[in-house]
Every structure is written in C-alpha cells, then in structure tokens.
Design a protein around this motif. Structure first.
Motif, PDB file in Angstrom:
ATOM      1  N   MET A   1      25.578  54.129  96.650  1.00  0.00           N
ATOM      2  CA  MET A   1      24.231  54.796  96.042  1.00  0.00           C
ATOM      3  C   MET A   1      24.734  56.316  96.123  1.00  0.00           C
ATOM      4  O   MET A   1      25.218  56.782  96.825  1.00  0.00           O
ATOM      5  N   ALA A   2      24.452  56.835  94.834  1.00  0.00           N
ATOM      6  CA  ALA A   2      24.851  58.135  94.769  1.00  0.00           C
ATOM      7  C   ALA A   2      23.742  59.213  95.280  1.00  0.00           C
ATOM      8  O   ALA A   2      22.614  58.829  95.218  1.00  0.00           O
ATOM      9  N   THR A   3      24.252  60.113  96.265  1.00  0.00           N
ATOM     10  CA  THR A   3      23.284  61.020  96.705  1.00  0.00           C
ATOM     11  C   THR A   3      22.747  62.119  95.693  1.00  0.00           C
ATOM     12  O   THR A   3      21.430  62.196  95.841  1.00  0.00           O
ATOM     13  N   ILE A   4      23.629  62.469  94.788  1.00  0.00           N
ATOM     14  CA  ILE A   4      23.105  63.564  93.936  1.00  0.00           C
ATOM     15  C   ILE A   4      23.907  62.925  92.493  1.00  0.00           C
ATOM     16  O   ILE A   4      24.697  62.552  92.354  1.00  0.00           O
ATOM     17  N   VAL A   5      22.752  63.346  91.578  1.00  0.00           N
ATOM     18  CA  VAL A   5      23.117  62.789  90.257  1.00  0.00           C
ATOM     19  C   VAL A   5      22.608  64.135  89.408  1.00  0.00           C
ATOM     20  O   VAL A   5      21.800  64.626  89.324  1.00  0.00           O
ATOM     21  N   LEU A   6      23.805  64.529  88.622  1.00  0.00           N
ATOM     22  CA  LEU A   6      23.407  65.498  87.522  1.00  0.00           C
ATOM     23  C   LEU A   6      23.845  64.969  86.316  1.00  0.00           C
ATOM     24  O   LEU A   6      24.685  64.201  86.096  1.00  0.00           O
ATOM     25  N   ASP A   7      22.760  65.101  85.548  1.00  0.00           N
ATOM     26  CA  ASP A   7      23.030  64.406  83.970  1.00  0.00           C
ATOM     27  C   ASP A   7      22.530  65.531  82.752  1.00  0.00           C
ATOM     28  O   ASP A   7      21.486  65.941  82.870  1.00  0.00           O
TER      29      ASP A   7
END
Lengths: 553, 345
Positions: free
Chosen positions: B1-7
């Motif tokens: 699971m990704a902790t940080i997602v920038l989109d």
C-alpha cells in the motif's frame, strides 16, 4: 476554501489599511486640498505678511543643514575612519543631540547666550552673544541634527571598501589625497542625504523657533510657529490660513524625500557590497593629540556646555539671579517635580506614550508582515507620516476631527466618533507619526527571522497563531522592545503636536515644559528638562544594554 | 500500500511554473529521495507534502487520506508529519529538551510521558547529555540532530527531510548519513529525502526520484538508476557521465563539430541518425585503440587521474589509472568499453 490564504492576507491588509487611511492619510489629504484651495482663491488678500515665515523657514533650515554637514562629515571621518583615541566615547556623546528633544537644547543655549542673563554673556561682561533670531535658531537646530549626518557618514564608511583607498595609496597618493579622492566622493551622497534630513527636521521643528524666535524682539516667525499662532489666536480667518501655510510646509516634504532618494540611488550604485570588509583605521600619527583636543573642545562646546547650563539653571531659585555657590539649591527640584501639575502631566504622558508605543509596535509589526504581499504601499504609508511635519499632522487631525463623525451600519446600528478636545486625538497623532519606528524595527527583526522556525512549529502541531507566538515572537521580541522604548521616549517628550492637540485644562510633559519655559518660570522648566534628559538617557541606556544580551543569554 | 500518492501535482509561483504535473507514489516504510539540481522543484514538492505550500492542481493523499486537492487543504499541523529543515530551524530561545518536547506539549500529553519520550528521542540521536543545553551552545551537527529528534519524537507516519546534511562539513555529513541509515532501520518510518547530492541519494535511498525542470525524469532503485539511466540528464546527473551530441552512422557515433568517433559496442541499441552519446568517465579506456584526441588537462584525484579532452564544444572526461610520462597536448587514443545512445533531444 482553496484560496483561504489569499483571503486571510486580504483581510489582514484591510484591517491594517482602514485605520491608517482614516486617521493618517485621510486627514492629511483633506488638509492639503483645503489649504491648496485657500492658496489658489485668496492668494492676493493680506497674504504678503506670511511669505516672511516661508523664507525664514528655508533660510534657517538651510543654515542648520549646512552646519550639521560641515561639522558632521569631518567628525564621521575622524570617529569612524581614524585611530582617534576615545572615538567610541565620542561616538556615543555625539549621538546625544538627536536623542534629547531640540527644545531642551534650545533652553540650554538660551541659558548660556541670552543677551543679558546668559552665563556666557555675564562671564564676558560685554554681552557678545545673542542666541535669538535666525542665526541662533539655525545654530541650535544644526547642532541637534548633527547625529543624522554623523550616522549617515558612519553607515557609508562601513560599506566603503577600504581597499579603494589602499589602491589609491598604492598608485602613489598621500594619505590625505587618498582620503579626499577615493573615500570622500563615495561618502558624500550619504552625508548629503543626512543633511537633507536635517533640513526637513528643522523645517518641521516648532519648539526651538518658538523659544528663540517668537519671544524675541523683533520676533522671527517660521511656518510652524506661525501656524501655531494662527490656530490659537487667528480668529475666524486663522484656521484656513494656517491650513494654507501647512500646505506649503507639507510641500517641502516630498521635495526633501525626493532629493534623499536621488542621493541614495547614486550612493548605492557606487558603494561596495559590504561583506567581509575589515576597515583598518587610518593612523593619525603625530596629529592624534591635537585632534583629540579639537574634538573634545567641540564636544564640550556642543554638548556638555548647554546641558551644564541647564543643570545650573535648574539649581537656581530663578533664572537671571546673581550666581554664587550659596544660591544653588535642590529645593526647586522637589517642588517642581512634586507639584500637582507635573504629576498630572507625567501621568498623562506615561499613559499616552504607553498606548502609542503599543499601537506603534502592533501596527508596525503588521506593516512589516504585510509588506511582502503588498510591497511598496504599506511601507510608504507607515514610513511616510514620519516625515510629515508634526505641526501639519496635528493640524490635519484637528481639522478632520473637529466635528463628530457618525457611522450608520445596516440602517440601525449607529455610533458617533467624537474625538475633538479628547486625549484620543493625541494618541492617534503619536501613533501615526511614529509608526515608522515600529515598521523599521519590525522589518529588521523579520529579516533576521528564519521562516522555517515557524514552519517547524506548524509541523509540530501548532496552529498559525500558536506557531507565531511560540516561534516568531521570541525572535522578534528585542526589535519590538526597542521600537516600544523608542516610541515611548519620543512620545513622552513630544511637544510639536502636543501643544496643538492637548485638551484644554490638561497637560502632558511636552506642553508643561513649553508653558513653564515660555510663560512661567524658566528655572522650573530647567528642572523638568533635566528630569526628561535623565529619563531619555536611562531609556536609551537600557536599550543599548538590554534586549540584545537577552537573546544571547 | 502506498503511503503517499501525488497525482498530477502542479505548482507555480506567479507565472513561474515550478512543478509541472508530478505523479509519484511513496511506499510504506521506504526511503525515497527527491534528487535534482537546484530549482528543479524538489523542495517545493516536499513543502507541498508538508502542507506549507498548496498545489495549484492535482491531489496529494497521505495514508489513504486526501490532504490537498480541490476543496481540500489540511494544514501542516494536522498532517501528523515530521520534518527536518535545511536551516535546522531549532528554536533559539528553547533548550534542547524544550525543543524536542514541543510537539508533545502541543498534544497535551502527561508530563511524565513527555519527559520519557523526549529522553528516548534524544537517545536515538545520541544527545542525552545535552538535554539542558541551549541551541547556541551546540555545533551544526548537534543542532541537526536536535531537529531530527524533534521530528521523530511524536512518531510521525512520514518523515520529511529537506537537504538535512547540506549545511554540514564533509566528515560530519558522512557520520550523520550513517546514523540516519541506522535510525531508519530501527524506526521503519516512511522517509522522503530531498537532496541535490547524488552520492548521498545513492547511498541512502531505497528508490530515487530524479527531477528536472519541474518534471520527473526517472524513479528507480539506485542501482537501476546508475546502470540503466532513462535519459541523458539522469546519466549525467547521477553518474557524472559525458554527454556528447552527434550522429550514428553504420554502428559508429560521429561527434558533432569534431573528428572524434566512437565505435559502439554491439549490445548498444543503434538506430541510425542524430543521437546523444552518454559515456561514463570510468567506462572509457586510454590505449592504442580508438579515436585520437589531444589531452587538454590532467587532474590528479589520488587513486586515479581524470584526463580531459575537448570534443567539439563539449568536455570529455576520462577517469583512468595514472600513466607515466603523459603531457598535455599529447595525442591519446580513447575507446569506449560501454556506451549508451539516446535519441537526440
């Protein structure tokens, strides 16, 4: 929601702008328009008498700035560029003239050189000195403006790369020639700018021209004292005419500021970056002895003598009585300082100066913080009033708030702003005029503040206000304390605006001093002046030693 | 699971775009470095993660919660992050202990628990003995450790580090780098690390995101980044490679504005036509074969020597063992053991 940062800034800006515009810029604008109107429509009627005041103002201010320049520029070189012994002590002594109100210096010189009773004239017997009139006023104002030229010169010297002078030496110039060809031209714009500042301050000065001009025979009138007379006893025609004169006086401000800006630009281009310079003092060699004696004599004549005369006067039963050791007494000190009037004035001044100090710090700090988002405007608005002559600002407030202001919101809630003849007007005048002290100090403090200190507090879990209080305020505190103390000291001894705005029947220290000296009892005034000098010296001393060390500790 | 997602994150200061459409995932427990030259947008990206800047477009999620996006703006104090600043940002008016205790005091923990956790955090950074000191009594390295302890004391789910070692001298940097690696083993926190120092990034990171001009060039493990750069920029920035413009003809690279040619090793992909040649200094060989070039300069590096040549308007650097009797101006032959060719920009 997305743009809430921008909304916050806009709200902050308007919360700052509204009071500043309403109490500062607005009244000045009104005064300017109405004064101009009078000048244009009635320029020919019974107007000729007033031109003397304008020409006196210009002559006196020019004389004062030339004196400050002639004395200040060489002194700056001696104190900040050579190995003159005791230069630090001299440096402190020569900044005193601007720390102590000019009126008090005027009183000192009056004690020394009033035509019949002055100590110097009595000493010589023949009465060679006369401090009254154009020359005397320019002399006193020039001396009290000396620090502005001196400090401007010192600041310039600190920025000028000593290697420039050394290069001239290597090229074969004598020390004196190197000084005059390499350093002096670079220093000139700064000291000239200081001299223009002295011009502006002298033109705005009220106390000294009143003391040494109005009560002389024949009287010498300048714009500020003429405005005062017109407001107080000019009758129906007096107020509009005073406004016209104030417009003339106000017109000098942008001219002087423009000249200073122009000089500053020239100076900035040519001065070095000012990093890592270690000025090696120029050795005076055999001339050290004579120079120390010369500087000591100037210092004694300009600073020690008038203050000493003031103390001497304060120890006499009445000014002009024959001098003898037996006649000296401290009894006047007790009776003057303990009197009902003095205590009332002291209480009023302390309350007003404290209030003004708080306002100056609060609005100054906000101005410094808003500067980044609205660059020039906020800075101009907070620094501008400082260069507006106090007489003009006071008159503007007097006119703008001579009648009550009624506000009606939502057609139901109404309130009345009745400021005429209240101490509030004095508080506003002090705060508007000395806002620059708060803005300047806060800006310097903010420049030293590492913003990541605040950001670190935010990431630690503090909200914006908490982060400001915990991380920014401790760093800004010394700057704010220094702004408060300076504003307090200046307001507590303020005279120019106070004499116009103080409500009938009450007193502040400045007006009490003015009245005692002008109408009642110069010896009692000298006591009060000495007390004020002590207050200023103590305050400045605390400032010089206090806040900076508390940061380190 | 990704902790940080920038989109699709975009940020501009005025008309000046700093971050231009950045999409990136940081995995749970990993150390990801944002690497790039100054002005590439790496610090701005970090500040947007921290909540100190708000993206103009795009979204940021931390631990499955949206923290920034249209209509969402979680302030920094409610993101539960730790951050270490380049300037340390240790409050000068508080003691070491008070600095580290501050985040806990804001959470209104019991005094005994605060002092317990402060002591633990100070032990992590080996500053137990300095708890009572004031910041001005500490050295730069010690201040940086105070900042680290302060960032770690509240057990943040993500730790952000903004060039934390760049203000320190070389020896201290080495030491703190090792300590940081050890700490991270022990704590298992997700770390985002901004740096312009490629050696630092290669040594510390699980993955490195190379940024240039506000966009991502490549996100990969350090080894892959070094051995398989996705662009000439990455090769130059991460490996210090020579980058030469020119043309590929018949399996030979002809350098622009120069007679120099390099025979391409067989395994190198070779589409014919204009291209960019990327040569690592240590992949070049001086000897009897290859293109002849006059030696322009010779820099002694200790265990090896850097030989410099001019190729057209570019500089060609070769790192090789010291050779006897080589003088500047002498013509040497250069051969490429390994090379990479990218389509011309």
């Amino acid at each position: 929601m997305i743009r809430d940062g921008a909304w916050g800034a806009r709200f902050g800006l308007s919360a700052w702008l509204v009071p500043v515009l309403f109490f500062g810029v607005g009244p000045l604008g009104v005064l300017w328009v109405r004064g101009l109107e009078f000048l244009v429509t009635r320029s020919d009627t019974a107007w000729s008498g007033e031109w003397g005041a304008l020409s006196n103002t210009i002559v006196i201010s020019t004389g004062a700035s030339l004196l400050a320049l002639g004395l200040g520029a060489p002194l700056a070189l001696l104190l900040f560029r050579t190995d003159l012994p005791f230069r630090r002590v001299f440096g402190v002594l020569f900044t005193l003239p601007s720390a102590i109100p000019a009126f008090i210096w005027g009183m000192g010189w009056l004690s020394l050189a009033s035509p019949r009773a002055g100590y110097l004239n009595r000493l010589w017997g023949t009465g060679p000195f006369d401090i009254y009139g154009v020359g005397g006023i320019a002399f006193v104002e020039g001396l009290s403006g000396l620090p502005f030229v001196l400090l401007a010169g010192a600041a310039a010297l600190r920025r000028i790369d000593p290697a420039l002078e050394e290069a001239a030496r290597v090229c074969g110039a004598s020390p004196f020639r190197a000084l005059t060809t390499a350093t002096l031209p670079l220093m000139l714009p700064s000291v000239l700018s200081g001299a223009v500042m002295v011009f502006l301050l002298t033109a705005s000065s009220f106390g000294v021209p009143y003391l040494l001009g109005v009560s002389a025979s024949p009287p010498t009138r300048v714009l500020t004292t003429r405005i005062y007379e017109l407001v107080l006893m000019g009758g129906a025609e007096g107020l509009p005419r005073a406004m016209a004169l104030a417009t003339l006086l106000l017109g000098l401000t942008p001219i002087a500021l423009g000249v200073m800006r122009w000089l500053g630009r020239g100076g900035r281009v040519r001065l070095g970056a000012g990093k890592g310079l270690s000025p090696r003092p120029m050795a005076l060699g055999k001339a050290r002895g004579p120079w120390v004696i010369a500087v000591s004599l100037v210092c004694a004549a300009c600073i020690v003598l008038p203050l000493g005369a003031l103390v001497l006067t304060s120890l006499q039963r009445s000014f002009g009585a024959p001098l003898s050791w037996e006649s000296l007494t401290f009894t006047r000190w007790g009776s003057v300082l303990g009197s009902e009037r003095a205590r009332g004035a002291l209480a009023n001044s302390v309350v007003l100066a404290t209030g003004a100090g708080v306002l100056v710090c609060g609005f100054g700090l906000s101005a410094a913080m808003l500067r980044r988002s609205s660059r020039g405007m906020v800075e101009a608005l907070s620094v501008g009033p400082f260069s507006v002559p106090g007489t003009v600002l006071a008159l503007a407030l007097l006119v703008a708030f001579s009648r009550d202001w009624r506000f009606i919101a939502f057609e139901r809630i109404a309130w009345v702003l009745a400021l005429a003849h209240t101490p509030w007007l004095l508080l506003i005048a002090y705060a508007v005029k000395y806002l620059a002290l708060g803005e300047r100090n806060s800006s310097e403090g903010l420049a030293q503040l590492d913003l990541s200190l605040v950001e670190a507090a935010r990431l630690s879990g503090a909200g914006p206000l908490r982060a400001f209080r915990d991380a920014a305020l401790p760093v800004l505190r010394p700057a704010l304390i220094s702004a408060f103390v300076l504003a307090f000291l200046t307001c507590a001894s303020e005279m120019t605006m106070s004499v116009l705005l103080v409500p009938a029947g009450s007193q502040v220290l400045g007006t009490l001093l003015f009245e005692l000296q002008s109408y009642d009892d110069p010896a009692a005034a000298a006591v009060l002046a000495c007390a004020l000098v002590v207050l200023v010296l103590v305050g400045r001393g605390v400032l010089a030693l206090g806040p900076r060390s508390s940061v380190e500790g | 699971m990704a902790t940080i997602v920038l989109d699709g994150v975009v940020k501009a200061y005025g008309k000046n775009p700093v971050v231009r459409g950045l999409s990136l995932e940081v995995h749970e427990g990993e150390l990801l470095s944002l690497l790039g030259p100054s002005g590439c947008g790496k610090t701005t990206t970090l500040r947007m993660l921290a909540g100190l800047e708000h993206p103009d477009q795009g979204t940021i999620d931390i631990g499955g919660t949206r923290v920034a996006g249209p209509g969402v703006r979680v302030p920094p104090e409610r993101r539960g992050l730790g951050m270490v600043f380049q300037s340390y940002a240790v409050w000068p008016n508080r003691s070491v202990e008070a600095n580290v205790a501050y985040p806990l005091a804001l959470r209104r923990l019991a005094r005994s628990e605060i002092s317990e956790r402060v002591r633990t955090a100070l032990r992590w950074v080996r500053l137990e003995a300095f708890a009572e000191r004031m910041p001005h009594e500490l050295s730069g390295g010690q201040l940086q450790r105070v900042a680290l302890a302060r960032a770690l004391v509240s057990n943040p789910r993500v730790l952000l580090l903004d060039e934390p070692l760049s203000n320190l001298d070389a020896a201290l940097r080495e030491e703190l780098r090792a300590e940081l690696a050890a700490l991270r083993e022990r704590l298992g926190t997700t770390l985002v690390f901004v740096t312009h120092d490629q050696a630092e990034a290669l040594a510390l990171s699980d993955r490195i995101a190379v940024m240039n001009g506000g966009v991502l060039e490549q996100v990969d493990a350090p080894e892959r980044l070094y051995h398989a750069p996705a662009s000439a920029f990455v090769a130059r920035f991460v490996g210090g490679a020579n980058v030469l413009p020119g043309v590929v003809r018949d399996g030979v690279f002809h350098c622009a504005q120069s007679e120099a040619t390099f025979a391409l090793p067989n395994e190198v992909a070779r589409s014919e036509g204009p291209a960019t040649l990327v040569l690592r200094p240590e992949d070049l060989e001086l000897g009897t074969e290859g293109t002849p070039l006059p030696l322009a300069a010779r820099l002694f590096l200790g265990n090896s020597v850097e030989y410099r040549f001019a190729v057209g308007t570019s500089l060609l650097r070769v790192v090789a063992p010291p050779m006897e009797g080589v003088r500047t101006g002498q013509v040497l032959r250069i051969r490429a053991r390994r090379a990479r060719v990218f389509a011309a920009p």
